[in-house]
Motif scaffolding. Structure first.
Motif, PDB file in Angstrom:
ATOM      1  N   LEU A   1      -1.514  25.532  -2.779  1.00 29.93           N
ATOM      2  CA  LEU A   1      -1.857  24.270  -2.139  1.00 29.93           C
ATOM      3  C   LEU A   1      -1.186  24.158  -0.775  1.00 29.93           C
ATOM      4  CD1 LEU A   1      -1.517  21.952  -5.256  1.00 29.93           C
ATOM      5  CD2 LEU A   1      -3.636  22.729  -4.184  1.00 29.93           C
ATOM      6  N   GLU A   2      -1.845  23.462   0.156  1.00 25.91           N
ATOM      7  CA  GLU A   2      -1.316  23.338   1.514  1.00 25.91           C
ATOM      8  C   GLU A   2      -1.702  21.997   2.111  1.00 25.91           C
ATOM      9  OE1 GLU A   2      -3.178  26.241   4.061  1.00 25.91           O
ATOM     10  OE2 GLU A   2      -5.033  26.178   2.892  1.00 25.91           O
ATOM     11  N   ARG A   3      -1.117  21.715   3.269  1.00 27.13           N
ATOM     12  CA  ARG A   3      -1.311  20.440   3.947  1.00 27.13           C
ATOM     13  C   ARG A   3      -2.785  20.124   4.200  1.00 27.13           C
ATOM     14  NH1 ARG A   3      -2.617  16.702   5.498  1.00 27.13           N
ATOM     15  NH2 ARG A   3      -1.856  15.148   6.978  1.00 27.13           N
ATOM     16  N   ALA A   4      -3.607  21.146   4.474  1.00 28.71           N
ATOM     17  CA  ALA A   4      -5.022  20.922   4.759  1.00 28.71           C
ATOM     18  C   ALA A   4      -5.793  20.399   3.551  1.00 28.71           C
ATOM     19  CB  ALA A   4      -5.661  22.218   5.252  1.00 28.71           C
ATOM     20  N   ASP A   5      -5.206  20.450   2.373  1.00 28.28           N
ATOM     21  CA  ASP A   5      -5.904  20.023   1.161  1.00 28.28           C
ATOM     22  C   ASP A   5      -5.907  18.506   0.971  1.00 28.28           C
ATOM     23  OD1 ASP A   5      -6.588  22.621   0.320  1.00 28.28           O
ATOM     24  OD2 ASP A   5      -4.598  22.917  -0.550  1.00 28.28           O
ATOM     25  N   VAL A   6      -5.198  17.760   1.837  1.00 21.44           N
ATOM     26  CA  VAL A   6      -5.191  16.306   1.739  1.00 21.44           C
ATOM     27  C   VAL A   6      -5.448  15.692   3.098  1.00 21.44           C
ATOM     28  CG1 VAL A   6      -3.629  16.246  -0.251  1.00 21.44           C
ATOM     29  CG2 VAL A   6      -2.668  16.240   2.054  1.00 21.44           C
ATOM     30  N   TRP A   7      -5.979  14.453   3.085  1.00 24.77           N
ATOM     31  CA  TRP A   7      -6.333  13.772   4.330  1.00 24.77           C
ATOM     32  C   TRP A   7      -6.254  12.274   4.151  1.00 24.77           C
ATOM     33  CZ3 TRP A   7      -9.889   9.972   5.155  1.00 24.77           C
ATOM     34  CH2 TRP A   7     -10.134   9.604   6.482  1.00 24.77           C
ATOM     35  N   SER A   8      -5.896  11.593   5.213  1.00 24.18           N
ATOM     36  CA  SER A   8      -6.057  10.142   5.351  1.00 24.18           C
ATOM     37  C   SER A   8      -5.932   9.833   6.824  1.00 24.18           C
ATOM     38  CB  SER A   8      -4.992   9.378   4.553  1.00 24.18           C
ATOM     39  OG  SER A   8      -3.772   9.315   5.277  1.00 24.18           O
ATOM     40  N   PRO A   9      -6.324   8.641   7.260  1.00 27.95           N
ATOM     41  CA  PRO A   9      -6.149   8.297   8.673  1.00 27.95           C
ATOM     42  C   PRO A   9      -4.687   8.385   9.128  1.00 27.95           C
ATOM     43  CG  PRO A   9      -7.627   6.741   7.630  1.00 27.95           C
ATOM     44  CD  PRO A   9      -7.067   7.593   6.532  1.00 27.95           C
ATOM     45  N   GLU A  10      -3.735   8.101   8.207  1.00 27.30           N
ATOM     46  CA  GLU A  10      -2.329   8.175   8.553  1.00 27.30           C
ATOM     47  C   GLU A  10      -1.814   9.620   8.531  1.00 27.30           C
ATOM     48  OE1 GLU A  10      -3.530   6.061   6.199  1.00 27.30           O
ATOM     49  OE2 GLU A  10      -3.546   4.365   7.583  1.00 27.30           O
ATOM     50  N   PHE A  11      -2.486  10.502   7.776  1.00 23.65           N
ATOM     51  CA  PHE A  11      -2.136  11.923   7.707  1.00 23.65           C
ATOM     52  C   PHE A  11      -3.346  12.725   8.166  1.00 23.65           C
ATOM     53  CE2 PHE A  11       1.036  10.053   5.064  1.00 23.65           C
ATOM     54  CZ  PHE A  11       2.094  10.928   4.971  1.00 23.65           C
ATOM     55  N   PRO A  12      -3.710  12.664   9.462  1.00 28.68           N
ATOM     56  CA  PRO A  12      -4.936  13.301   9.893  1.00 28.68           C
ATOM     57  C   PRO A  12      -4.887  14.825   9.789  1.00 28.68           C
ATOM     58  CG  PRO A  12      -3.670  12.511  11.764  1.00 28.68           C
ATOM     59  CD  PRO A  12      -2.985  12.011  10.550  1.00 28.68           C
TER      60      PRO A  12
ATOM     61  N   PRO B   1       0.830  -1.202   0.000  1.00 32.03           N
ATOM     62  CA  PRO B   1       0.000   0.000   0.000  1.00 32.03           C
ATOM     63  C   PRO B   1       0.870   1.261   0.000  1.00 32.03           C
ATOM     64  CG  PRO B   1      -0.810  -1.594   1.592  1.00 32.03           C
ATOM     65  CD  PRO B   1       0.493  -2.123   1.089  1.00 32.03           C
ATOM     66  N   ASP B   2       0.443   2.253  -0.724  1.00 36.02           N
ATOM     67  CA  ASP B   2       1.183   3.496  -0.913  1.00 36.02           C
ATOM     68  C   ASP B   2       0.469   4.604  -0.153  1.00 36.02           C
ATOM     69  OD1 ASP B   2       2.055   5.994  -1.951  1.00 36.02           O
ATOM     70  OD2 ASP B   2       2.824   4.997  -3.729  1.00 36.02           O
ATOM     71  N   ALA B   3       1.141   5.187   0.848  1.00 33.96           N
ATOM     72  CA  ALA B   3       0.507   6.210   1.681  1.00 33.96           C
ATOM     73  C   ALA B   3       0.115   7.437   0.880  1.00 33.96           C
ATOM     74  CB  ALA B   3       1.441   6.602   2.823  1.00 33.96           C
ATOM     75  N   LEU B   4       0.875   7.750  -0.178  1.00 33.14           N
ATOM     76  CA  LEU B   4       0.532   8.925  -0.984  1.00 33.14           C
ATOM     77  C   LEU B   4      -0.756   8.688  -1.768  1.00 33.14           C
ATOM     78  CD1 LEU B   4       1.715  11.735  -1.530  1.00 33.14           C
ATOM     79  CD2 LEU B   4       2.791  10.801  -3.577  1.00 33.14           C
ATOM     80  N   GLU B   5      -0.910   7.500  -2.322  1.00 34.66           N
ATOM     81  CA  GLU B   5      -2.128   7.194  -3.062  1.00 34.66           C
ATOM     82  C   GLU B   5      -3.327   7.051  -2.132  1.00 34.66           C
ATOM     83  OE1 GLU B   5      -1.614   4.005  -5.853  1.00 34.66           O
ATOM     84  OE2 GLU B   5       0.272   4.819  -6.600  1.00 34.66           O
ATOM     85  N   ALA B   6      -3.083   6.686  -0.865  1.00 35.01           N
ATOM     86  CA  ALA B   6      -4.180   6.555   0.095  1.00 35.01           C
ATOM     87  C   ALA B   6      -4.730   7.898   0.542  1.00 35.01           C
ATOM     88  CB  ALA B   6      -3.710   5.765   1.316  1.00 35.01           C
ATOM     89  N   LEU B   7      -3.964   8.966   0.333  1.00 35.02           N
ATOM     90  CA  LEU B   7      -4.457  10.298   0.691  1.00 35.02           C
ATOM     91  C   LEU B   7      -5.667  10.678  -0.158  1.00 35.02           C
ATOM     92  CD1 LEU B   7      -1.127  12.323   0.960  1.00 35.02           C
ATOM     93  CD2 LEU B   7      -2.672  11.802   2.840  1.00 35.02           C
ATOM     94  N   ARG B   8      -6.574  11.401   0.434  1.00 36.62           N
ATOM     95  CA  ARG B   8      -7.715  11.967  -0.285  1.00 36.62           C
ATOM     96  C   ARG B   8      -7.511  13.465  -0.442  1.00 36.62           C
ATOM     97  NH1 ARG B   8     -11.339   8.606  -2.625  1.00 36.62           N
ATOM     98  NH2 ARG B   8     -12.911  10.225  -2.379  1.00 36.62           N
TER      99      ARG B   8
END
Length: 417
Positions: A406-417, A48-55
């Motif tokens: 673009l900024e950190r708030a623009d992406v989310w996942s359980p690993e990158f809350p 699994p790729d953490a970058l692809e798991a980001l929304r």
């Protein structure tokens, strides 16, 4: 004991090693020059790729969209997103550059020239990778122009529009012996790039597909005889095969050596930009900080997902930090002012996530080569047309109109809350 089996164990891989010995640490040598190697993504059996798991997560309230509406006097849409980006001192039409392609056969000849022509026409910065001069020559005194460095440089600059793009010439330990940067810096063919501020020299510390190792290629007997005094040659494929492994020296660096290397580059080549390429090491944030403080115009970080023309099989599968973890560590430490990243970038979503996590631009490696191979006249051009549209749609959906917004708030996942 031919009927012995081991269910649930990689039996065939073990048997292959028993048959082939040291050669089994690498892909079949016949694949050299035809296959671009790298870690498999989750869609192809990889981890699994953490970058692809980001929304990518657009907000409800978008003040920048309102500001754009007032500025334009109409409702903005994705066509109003401005993608022009300054990358390591170069102005690029997109937040994208073409990653290093070196001396491997896959990037040589007509394909390397086609890639250069299309990258130039697009106004995208391009990196010419290590070992091109020691292996294929500079392009003078009868050397094959299609594979030599000068041929690639001319293919790119011949299509380059005014004010856009730039070339970064990479140098490794062997390249230092060949004085590649001196050759380019003093060549009249590079003068237009120098005079317009569009030439950089990139110090290669490592790469994502084989962290801690230098470049590797497969040589036939004739090339091995010609290059044996400059490279380590290893007959891992068998004495009777005729092909040998050529391994480069990766170079030895401490923080102080890296600082002095960059200072030397700035002193010896004051009109050229300075880029530094790092592999995804566990101390990547510290190395990036050292490079930036020493005066690097750009720091490139190649995630473990990065591709290559040749590598031991265990390295892409098991060595190096994933790109998402590199970005996390860099963000925590404070990323360099111009961070460039690469590692299985091929579509807008992965690119936008990287930009939101602190990158200035993303590199196209295998994707660029495959696109140019599909159509040597316009494959990369059409590929980037699609990528640019995705970038505009995604950035606009976030209520923003430039990659830098673009900024950190623009992406989310359980690993990158």
């Amino acid at each position: 004991m031919s009927d012995l089996s081991a269910p649930g164990f990689p039996e065939e891989e073990v048997r292959q090693r028993a048959r082939a010995g040291a050669a089994a640490a690498f892909p079949p040598p016949g694949a050299y020059g035809q296959v671009l190697f790298g870690a498999a993504g989750p869609a192809h059996g990889g981890a699994p790729d953490a970058l692809e798991a980001l929304r990518i997560v657009p907000p409800v309230f978008m003040p920048q969209r309102l500001a754009k509406l007032i500025d334009l006097g109409r409702e903005p849409d994705h066509r109003d997103v401005e993608l022009t980006t300054v990358i390591g001192g170069f102005t690029s039409a997109l937040p994208v550059y073409v990653s290093a392609t070196g001396s491997t056969r896959a990037a040589g000849g007509d394909l390397g020239l086609a890639l250069g022509r299309q990258a130039g026409a697009l106004g995208l910065p391009m990196v010419i990778g290590e070992n091109v001069v020691p292996v294929n020559g500079y392009g003078r005194l009868g050397e094959a122009a299609d594979r030599a460095l000068l041929g690639r440089l001319r293919a790119y600059t011949g299509q380059l529009p005014d004010g856009l793009g730039g070339v970064a010439v990479q140098q490794s330990t062997e390249d230092a012996d060949a004085e590649v940067w001196n050759l380019v810096y003093s060549d009249p063919a590079a003068l237009p790039l120098l005079e317009s501020g569009r030439l950089a020299f990139e110090l290669k510390v490592g790469q994502g597909a084989k962290p801690g190792l230098g470049g590797m290629t497969v040589l036939d007997a004739e090339a091995a005889a010609r290059l044996g005094d400059r490279y380590g040659l290893d007959p891992v494929f068998g004495e009777d095969d005729g092909r040998v492994l050529r391994a480069s020296t990766p170079g030895t660096f401490t923080a102080e050596i890296l600082r002095q290397q960059i200072r030397l580059m700035r002193n010896n080549f004051p009109r050229a930009r300075v880029w530094v390429k790092l592999h995804p090491g566990r101390d990547v944030a510290e190395a990036a900080r050292v490079a930036a403080e020493a005066g690097a115009d750009a720091v490139t970080v190649d995630g473990a997902e990065g591709g290559t023309g040749w590598a031991p099989g265990v390295f892409p599968a098991q060595v190096g930090l994933p790109l998402a973890e590199c970005l996390r560590r860099l963000a925590a430490a404070g990323p360099p002012p111009c961070l460039l990243v690469s590692g299985r970038i091929w579509e807008g979503g992965r690119a936008v996530k990287s930009l939101a996590l602190g990158a200035r631009a993303v590199g196209l490696g295998r994707a660029a080569l495959l696109a140019a191979a599909e159509d040597p006249e316009a494959g990369l051009i059409r590929f980037t047309d699609c990528l640019a549209l995705e970038l505009r749609l995604l950035i606009s959906a976030l209520g923003k109109y430039a990659p830098a917004a673009l900024e950190r708030a623009d992406v989310w996942s359980p690993e990158f809350p």
